[in-house]
Scaffold this motif. Structure first.
Motif, PDB file in Angstrom:
ATOM      1  N   UNK A 142      48.522  47.265  50.563  1.00 46.37           N
ATOM      2  CA  UNK A 142      47.060  47.361  50.504  1.00 46.37           C
ATOM      3  C   UNK A 142      46.446  46.141  51.163  1.00 46.37           C
ATOM      4  N   UNK A 143      45.194  46.253  51.534  1.00 40.53           N
ATOM      5  CA  UNK A 143      44.469  45.091  52.013  1.00 40.53           C
ATOM      6  C   UNK A 143      44.323  44.085  50.882  1.00 40.53           C
ATOM      7  N   UNK A 144      44.117  42.830  51.214  1.00 45.56           N
ATOM      8  CA  UNK A 144      44.030  41.765  50.213  1.00 45.56           C
ATOM      9  C   UNK A 144      42.939  42.043  49.185  1.00 45.56           C
ATOM     10  N   UNK A 145      41.772  42.518  49.631  1.00 47.86           N
ATOM     11  CA  UNK A 145      40.655  42.741  48.720  1.00 47.86           C
ATOM     12  C   UNK A 145      40.975  43.839  47.711  1.00 47.86           C
ATOM     13  N   UNK A 146      41.548  44.955  48.182  1.00 48.50           N
ATOM     14  CA  UNK A 146      41.899  46.050  47.274  1.00 48.50           C
ATOM     15  C   UNK A 146      43.021  45.631  46.330  1.00 48.50           C
ATOM     16  N   UNK A 147      44.016  44.973  46.867  1.00 54.34           N
ATOM     17  CA  UNK A 147      45.138  44.510  46.058  1.00 54.34           C
ATOM     18  C   UNK A 147      44.671  43.556  44.967  1.00 54.34           C
ATOM     19  N   UNK A 148      43.794  42.642  45.324  1.00 54.84           N
ATOM     20  CA  UNK A 148      43.291  41.660  44.363  1.00 54.84           C
ATOM     21  C   UNK A 148      42.561  42.348  43.208  1.00 54.84           C
ATOM     22  N   UNK A 149      41.721  43.324  43.525  1.00 55.37           N
ATOM     23  CA  UNK A 149      40.978  44.039  42.484  1.00 55.37           C
ATOM     24  C   UNK A 149      41.941  44.774  41.554  1.00 55.37           C
ATOM     25  N   UNK A 150      42.932  45.457  42.107  1.00 54.12           N
ATOM     26  CA  UNK A 150      43.878  46.203  41.274  1.00 54.12           C
ATOM     27  C   UNK A 150      44.739  45.278  40.429  1.00 54.12           C
ATOM     28  N   UNK A 151      45.152  44.156  40.988  1.00 54.43           N
ATOM     29  CA  UNK A 151      45.945  43.201  40.202  1.00 54.43           C
ATOM     30  C   UNK A 151      45.133  42.654  39.029  1.00 54.43           C
ATOM     31  N   UNK A 152      43.872  42.316  39.275  1.00 54.51           N
ATOM     32  CA  UNK A 152      43.023  41.801  38.202  1.00 54.51           C
ATOM     33  C   UNK A 152      42.782  42.865  37.129  1.00 54.51           C
ATOM     34  N   UNK A 153      42.650  44.116  37.551  1.00 48.91           N
ATOM     35  CA  UNK A 153      42.399  45.191  36.595  1.00 48.91           C
ATOM     36  C   UNK A 153      43.640  45.510  35.761  1.00 48.91           C
ATOM     37  N   UNK A 154      44.768  45.690  36.415  1.00 47.40           N
ATOM     38  CA  UNK A 154      45.929  46.179  35.699  1.00 47.40           C
ATOM     39  C   UNK A 154      46.826  45.087  35.127  1.00 47.40           C
ATOM     40  N   UNK A 155      46.920  43.952  35.787  1.00 49.34           N
ATOM     41  CA  UNK A 155      47.805  42.911  35.286  1.00 49.34           C
ATOM     42  C   UNK A 155      47.091  41.896  34.411  1.00 49.34           C
ATOM     43  N   UNK A 156      45.782  41.706  34.649  1.00 53.30           N
ATOM     44  CA  UNK A 156      45.025  40.784  33.811  1.00 53.30           C
ATOM     45  C   UNK A 156      44.102  41.510  32.843  1.00 53.30           C
ATOM     46  N   UNK A 157      43.979  42.832  32.982  1.00 55.06           N
ATOM     47  CA  UNK A 157      43.196  43.628  32.059  1.00 55.06           C
ATOM     48  C   UNK A 157      41.688  43.437  32.155  1.00 55.06           C
ATOM     49  N   UNK A 158      41.202  42.987  33.313  1.00 57.19           N
ATOM     50  CA  UNK A 158      39.768  42.765  33.467  1.00 57.19           C
ATOM     51  C   UNK A 158      39.055  44.085  33.768  1.00 57.19           C
ATOM     52  N   UNK A 159      37.822  44.211  33.287  1.00 59.01           N
ATOM     53  CA  UNK A 159      37.002  45.367  33.627  1.00 59.01           C
ATOM     54  C   UNK A 159      36.441  45.147  35.024  1.00 59.01           C
ATOM     55  N   UNK A 160      35.870  46.193  35.593  1.00 51.72           N
ATOM     56  CA  UNK A 160      35.283  46.051  36.922  1.00 51.72           C
ATOM     57  C   UNK A 160      34.121  45.066  36.903  1.00 51.72           C
ATOM     58  N   UNK A 161      33.347  45.058  35.829  1.00 50.35           N
ATOM     59  CA  UNK A 161      32.246  44.082  35.714  1.00 50.35           C
ATOM     60  C   UNK A 161      32.787  42.660  35.689  1.00 50.35           C
TER      61      UNK A 161
END
Length: 194
Positions: A142-161
């Motif tokens: 994935x591109x860096x931006x998409x990868x970063x968002x998914x990693x933060x969501x699934x591995x760190x458990x952050x919400x989109x907000x």
């Protein structure tokens, strides 16, 4: 009518408080907290059905108010409606995130947890390791931006907000990156398994 909770006079007072908060006025922030905290907490508790999560959400919203009061636009609505929409959006993001994590856990639970009281076999360990390798490989594509968002969501458990705040990006941008990233991730994983 003076005691009506959302009278024009009260809405005007709330607007003035928001303008003062945007200038760093702590007393105005305290006054706004006193006005809004009870109805916002009630809404959060109703939506989340969990006292601790409702309190956390209330704290997040008030931190956001303090840092983003200058984004309030009175021509778009009252201060109260602006804050309620922030709270509601955060709660919806939190609930969606929890649902997604639950769905992923259910989907891959059989692959990642041993059955019964037995320890995982070598074959199960190899399979789990291979699945993890496939996911890492797909994320790297994935591109860096998409990868970063998914990693933060699934591995760190952050919400989109929370991701939007952390990355200092608009929420819509984060949602778009997550959606495109998940679509590409699914496609890549399907390709790797064929």
């Amino acid at each position: 009518m003076e005691n009506a909770p959302y009278s024009a006079a009260r809405a005007d007072d709330d607007q003035k408080l928001m303008l003062k908060i945007a200038q760093g006025d702590r007393a105005a922030f305290s006054a706004l907290y006193d006005r809004f905290s009870t109805p916002l907490y009630s809404l959060a508790l109703h939506m989340l059905a969990n006292e601790a999560e409702a309190q956390d959400m209330l704290q997040e919203v008030f931190l956001s108010i303090w840092s983003k009061a200058s984004a309030f636009r009175p021509e778009r609505g009252t201060a109260f409606s602006w804050v309620v929409s922030q709270l509601r959006n955060r709660i919806i993001d939190r609930l969606r995130s929890k649902r997604r994590r639950g769905e992923l856990t259910e989907t891959y639970a059989d692959d990642l947890t041993p059955s019964g009281s037995h320890s995982p076999s070598s074959a199960q360990n190899v399979l789990a390791t291979e699945c993890a390798r496939e996911v890492r490989s797909a994320l790297e594509q994935l591109g860096e931006e998409q990868s970063q968002v998914l990693r933060l969501a699934f591995f760190e458990g952050l919400t989109q907000s929370e991701i939007a705040e952390k990355l200092e990006e608009p929420l819509g941008t984060i949602k778009a990156r997550a959606s495109r990233g998940m679509a590409r991730l699914r496609s890549t994983l399907r390709y790797l398994r064929e």
